[in-house]
Design a protein around this motif. Sequence first.
Motif, short mmCIF file in Angstrom:
data_model
loop_
_atom_site.label_atom_id
_atom_site.label_comp_id
_atom_site.label_asym_id
_atom_site.label_seq_id
_atom_site.Cartn_x
_atom_site.Cartn_y
_atom_site.Cartn_z
N SER A 37 28.02 -22.69 -33.10
CA SER A 37 27.00 -21.70 -33.44
C SER A 37 27.66 -20.33 -33.45
O SER A 37 28.69 -20.13 -32.80
N SER A 93 32.72 -13.85 -38.69
CA SER A 93 32.29 -12.45 -38.74
C SER A 93 33.03 -11.72 -39.84
O SER A 93 34.22 -11.93 -40.05
N GLU A 124 26.59 -15.96 -33.91
CA GLU A 124 25.63 -14.89 -34.16
C GLU A 124 26.34 -13.55 -34.06
O GLU A 124 26.99 -13.26 -33.06
#
Length: 292
Positions: free
Chosen positions: A99, A75, A101
């Motif tokens: 993973s 991030s 997001e």
Amino acid sequence: ATPTSIMAGSGRAAEFGILFKGGEHLEATHKIDTILLDKTGTVTNGTPELTDVRIAQGYEENELLQLVASAERLSEHPLAQALVAGIKNKGIEIQDPLSFEAIPGYGVKATVQERKLLVGTRKLMNQHKVNIDTALEEMTNLEREGKTAMLVALDGKYAGMLAVADTIKATSKEAVSRLKEMGLEVMMITGDNRQTAQAIGMQAGIEHVIAEVLPEGKAEEVKKLQQQGKKVAMVGDGINDAPALALADIGMAIGTGTDVAMEAADITLMRGDLMSIADAIEMSRKTISNIK
Ligand code: ADP
Ligand code: MG
């Protein structure tokens, strides 16, 4: 308005690190009556540091911290960078997530070592039906100190919370009081929660705080103020400030911020502190009164 006085005014402003993109902006700036300040990186230094770690019963601190840092390492958010740096400092090794997001305005969702992680706001936890009842009181206490607390869920269960603290810039309080003395209404806007925002607002002398605004919502708030007849200067540094900077009557970008903010703004404040806002408006007022 004579082009010569505008040019002279722009030149003088530039010496103070206030860069007007065009003469029309120097002229428009004197009409501003409302200053809308972004919180993180504008009122505050924007370099938060990890201050508190709380671990829920049945979880192990080092393991949880490792998972959080591994989830946050991809991030680009300043909060994520604060978490990763703070956890690394404790000597904990970080891995690559399987993973990842980013959920703008809410936090992150990641898989690390086959484990599902959520790190972020109350709303993020609510959306994923994570029960956070046992965390809420502690969270609010941290926020009342002006800290940003982020909840952690592991495989759908509340597992702990981390808090970071950001400090207001040395000149923010003085600049806010100067702006008020100039007759301007000063407000702060942020995606952060209400308690934290109000605590930071209090430190800077800003009573009017608009909090928990989603990244796409800042421009909407500018529009609402304009519909009330206000002439709004938006001041910000981040990518998510860009639409609001563009829509405001005058957009002012903090020179230490992102390129995207500077591209969207009408003025760049190279010095990066809020005194420059008052300087810019004063110079515009003087230039206009010289013309008249
Ligand atoms: P700001 O306006 O202060 O930049 P954002 O809109 O980017 O805030 O984010 C709002 C809130 O979402 C943050 O205060 C934080 O609680 C949460 N959040 C955003 N990004 C992250 C992240 N990478 N990790 C954890 N929490 C996050
Ligand atoms: Mg910001």
